[in-house]
Structures are given as C-alpha cells and as structure tokens.
Scaffold this motif. Structure first.
Motif, PDB file in Angstrom:
ATOM      1  N   UNK A  49     -14.068 -12.090  20.429  1.00 24.78           N
ATOM      2  CA  UNK A  49     -13.122 -12.190  19.329  1.00 24.78           C
ATOM      3  C   UNK A  49     -13.734 -11.658  18.031  1.00 24.78           C
ATOM      4  N   UNK A  50     -12.894 -10.981  17.265  1.00 27.88           N
ATOM      5  CA  UNK A  50     -13.366 -10.340  16.042  1.00 27.88           C
ATOM      6  C   UNK A  50     -13.843 -11.368  15.016  1.00 27.88           C
ATOM      7  N   UNK A  51     -13.173 -12.517  14.929  1.00 26.38           N
ATOM      8  CA  UNK A  51     -13.572 -13.514  13.929  1.00 26.38           C
ATOM      9  C   UNK A  51     -14.970 -14.043  14.207  1.00 26.38           C
ATOM     10  N   UNK A  52     -15.360 -14.092  15.484  1.00 23.64           N
ATOM     11  CA  UNK A  52     -16.699 -14.565  15.823  1.00 23.64           C
ATOM     12  C   UNK A  52     -17.764 -13.569  15.372  1.00 23.64           C
ATOM     13  N   UNK A  53     -17.452 -12.285  15.452  1.00 28.39           N
ATOM     14  CA  UNK A  53     -18.382 -11.275  14.942  1.00 28.39           C
ATOM     15  C   UNK A  53     -18.529 -11.421  13.430  1.00 28.39           C
ATOM     16  N   UNK A  78     -10.277  -9.256   5.616  1.00 26.53           N
ATOM     17  CA  UNK A  78      -9.537  -8.023   5.352  1.00 26.53           C
ATOM     18  C   UNK A  78      -9.424  -7.177   6.614  1.00 26.53           C
ATOM     19  N   UNK A  79      -8.263  -6.578   6.795  1.00 30.84           N
ATOM     20  CA  UNK A  79      -8.062  -5.711   7.954  1.00 30.84           C
ATOM     21  C   UNK A  79      -6.621  -5.292   8.099  1.00 30.84           C
ATOM     22  N   UNK A  80      -6.170  -5.183   9.344  1.00 32.69           N
ATOM     23  CA  UNK A  80      -4.836  -4.682   9.644  1.00 32.69           C
ATOM     24  C   UNK A  80      -3.776  -5.773   9.710  1.00 32.69           C
ATOM     25  N   UNK A 138     -14.792  -8.266   6.801  1.00 31.82           N
ATOM     26  CA  UNK A 138     -14.056  -7.088   7.274  1.00 31.82           C
ATOM     27  C   UNK A 138     -13.985  -7.220   8.785  1.00 31.82           C
ATOM     28  N   UNK A 139     -12.799  -7.502   9.295  1.00 33.53           N
ATOM     29  CA  UNK A 139     -12.681  -7.851  10.712  1.00 33.53           C
ATOM     30  C   UNK A 139     -11.383  -7.316  11.284  1.00 33.53           C
ATOM     31  N   UNK A 140     -11.492  -6.598  12.389  1.00 29.25           N
ATOM     32  CA  UNK A 140     -10.309  -6.030  13.023  1.00 29.25           C
ATOM     33  C   UNK A 140     -10.530  -5.904  14.521  1.00 29.25           C
ATOM     34  N   UNK A 159     -11.199   4.873  17.871  1.00 28.45           N
ATOM     35  CA  UNK A 159     -11.176   3.574  17.195  1.00 28.45           C
ATOM     36  C   UNK A 159     -12.110   2.590  17.905  1.00 28.45           C
ATOM     37  N   UNK A 160     -13.163   2.184  17.197  1.00 23.43           N
ATOM     38  CA  UNK A 160     -14.077   1.175  17.710  1.00 23.43           C
ATOM     39  C   UNK A 160     -13.925  -0.130  16.948  1.00 23.43           C
ATOM     40  N   UNK A 161     -14.833  -1.063  17.196  1.00 23.47           N
ATOM     41  CA  UNK A 161     -14.757  -2.377  16.558  1.00 23.47           C
ATOM     42  C   UNK A 161     -16.114  -2.759  15.966  1.00 23.47           C
ATOM     43  N   UNK A 162     -16.054  -3.348  14.791  1.00 27.29           N
ATOM     44  CA  UNK A 162     -17.236  -3.941  14.155  1.00 27.29           C
ATOM     45  C   UNK A 162     -16.727  -4.904  13.103  1.00 27.29           C
ATOM     46  N   UNK A 163     -17.540  -5.876  12.751  1.00 28.80           N
ATOM     47  CA  UNK A 163     -17.175  -6.820  11.697  1.00 28.80           C
ATOM     48  C   UNK A 163     -18.293  -6.838  10.657  1.00 28.80           C
TER      49      UNK A 163
END
Length: 319
Positions: A49-53, A78-80, A138-140, A159-163
């Motif tokens: 999950x993004x919030x955990x990152x 902040x994000x989408x 910054x999380x998406x 499109x990748x993911x990082x927080x």
C-alpha cells in the motif's frame, strides 16, 4: 516563506518489466523501451500500500531530524486522489501511526504537481510559525491505474510508484522555498481521465490531440521567466533544474529551451521511469548524495500534472 528541513523517498518492492508489458499489449519491445527508457522500474507489489511507503519515508525523516511528532501542525498527503481506499484519508492514517495527534491532516489533489502544491500552501508566510513543522506526503498508486493490455495506453506504461515525505518548518530549513509559480490549461482537462474497470480505476486517453509537448515547453518557460523576474535573477543563476521524469526527450528539449546545460540537471532514466510526484525529490536527493549542492545555489523543480498543470518551485540551498 518556509523551508524544507529534510525529505526521504521510499520505493516499493516489485518491478514492472517491459517484457511483461509486451506480452500483455503486443507493443514492440523497442517501442516500449523508448517510452520507459529502462527495462524495469519499481511498482507496488500485490498487497503493498502506498500509505505504508509514505509512513516509512516519514519515519525516516523524523528519526534523522529528531523532531518529535507532537510538534507537527499539519500532515498533508498529495497525489491523484486515488488512494489505497476510497473515501478515506491517508494523511490521517499516517499522522496517527506517527503519533502526530495534534496535527490537522488533509489531502491535496493535483496529480504529479500535488506535492509541490502542498509545499506551496504550507511554506507561505504565516502558514507555519517559527518552530512549527508540517509534513507533506507524496503518495500515489499510478502503476495500479495503467491497463497494460491496452496498446492505446502505452504512453502511460512508464508510470511507476514511489512515496516521499517532506518535513517543512516555519524557518528556512536546509532548502529555503524562495518562490512558487503554477498555472493550469483547462483545455486539456479531458485528455486523460479515469474509468472503472475490473474493480479498479484505469486511466484512458481521449483521441490524440497535437500540441501537448509544445504546451509543456511554453508553460514551463513562461513560469521560469516569471520566477526569475520576481527573484531578480537570470537563467545563468539556475544551478540545478530538475524535472518530472516522464519523457527524456522532453527533458532535453526543455533544458535547451531555457538554456540550461544537461550537467545542471539529473538523468536517472537508466533505472527509473516516471515515479509520480516524487520524481523531482528523487533527483534532489541524488544531487545531495553526490555532494553536488553548494550553499546559496538556486534549484528549480519543474513539475507537471494531468489537468493539465505546470509548476516551478524554486529553492535556495542553505547547506
């Protein structure tokens, strides 16, 4: 204006690979490589999950700075707006996990420009008192919104993911926020939009429309010049120009348009694709880790987002 005390970026554990994209979409490997610029890059794993990152990044920042969570007045994610759960506050979740129980927690939606929008809101005069702190997350989940079986969506396959977590203070911090300039061209508002599909939201593009690349250069150039006018500086004073990691050709074209040589930017396309709103923070971290920052240097972060919005956030490195 306020300043950035410290920041950190956390990457997920899985990777997207262009060979799997090729199998799903039928798009040629060479064409996919020209979009992603690398063979694989970090994305959220199943169940991750993004919030955990974001929480991990925030804990790293607070541990490194020694700031007690009770001193955090604002926590902003902040994000989408497509969070890990619908109708839910990731900012509140992270604040509670950190023990920032006196903070006001809320979200800012401006896609990949969201992080800088939140920094803009929280670094203006009066937003934070001296000795008071705010945390921007910054999380998406961008990779989860890409349909790899749709060849018409291939422009989004990078499109990748990082927080990221950014700690702000009422003072100058390590990176003083000198100026923020942003604008939106709403004529592009419907060019990309989400739609429900298989219990998730996927991003679809409308019929192809020419002119977006030219709009990028035009808008960013105007914002750079607006910023320099306000600061009474020149383009030669830009020590580092960091841009969202979406398109290497656009990156080079923009540097050429504003007259900034490539060695004043950061290129990580060999191992990272577009990591959402964390892109410019990843690049700033790379500069810091390489010892390339000097006190007094002007750093511009160029961010863009669906909508379409563009922003130039200008920092001064304090050392």
């Amino acid at each position: 204006m306020g300043g950035i005390v410290d920041f950190d970026v956390c990457f997920p554990s899985a990777r997207a690979d262009i060979r799997a994209m090729h199998t799903a979409s039928g798009v040629a490997l060479a064409e996919l490589a020209s979009i992603t610029h690398c063979e694989s890059f970090p994305v959220l794993a199943d169940g991750e999950q993004a919030w955990e990152l974001a929480l991990t990044a925030a804990r790293t920042v607070l541990h490194r700075t020694g700031i007690d969570p009770s001193r955090i007045a604002q926590v902003v994610c902040a994000g989408s707006g497509e969070w890990d759960r619908p109708f839910w506050s990731p900012a509140a979740k992270v604040a509670h996990a950190l023990g920032a129980d006196h903070a006001h927690s809320f979200e800012v939606t401006n896609f990949c420009n969201g992080g800088m929008t939140a920094i803009r809101l929280l670094s203006t005069a009066g937003a934070l008192r001296e000795g008071e702190y705010a945390l921007v997350l910054v999380s998406d989940r961008l990779s989860r919104m890409v349909d790899y079986s749709d060849p018409d969506s291939k422009a989004l396959f990078n499109f990748g993911d990082a927080a990221a977590a950014v700690l702000l203070e009422g003072g100058a911090g390590r990176f003083r926020v000198l100026h923020s300039a942003m604008r939106t061209d709403g004529s592009w508002a419907d060019y990309y939009a989400g739609e429900p599909a298989d219990n998730r939201v996927v991003i679809r593009r409308a019929a192809h429309r020419k002119g977006l690349a030219d709009a990028y250069v035009r808008q960013f150039t105007a914002l750079v010049d607006e910023t320099l006018d306000v600061l009474d500086r020149s383009r030669d004073d830009i020590a580092h120009f960091l841009i969202n990691h979406g398109d290497r050709d656009m990156h080079l074209r923009l540097l050429d348009a504003i007259g900034v040589p490539g060695d004043r930017s950061v290129f990580l396309y060999d191992r990272l694709a577009h990591m959402g709103g964390a892109d410019t923070l990843i690049a700033l971290g790379a500069l810091d880790a390489a010892g390339r920052l000097r006190p007094g240097e002007l750093i511009m972060l160029a961010t863009s987002a669906m909508g379409f919005s563009w922003g130039i956030t200008t920092l001064e490195y304090q050392g």
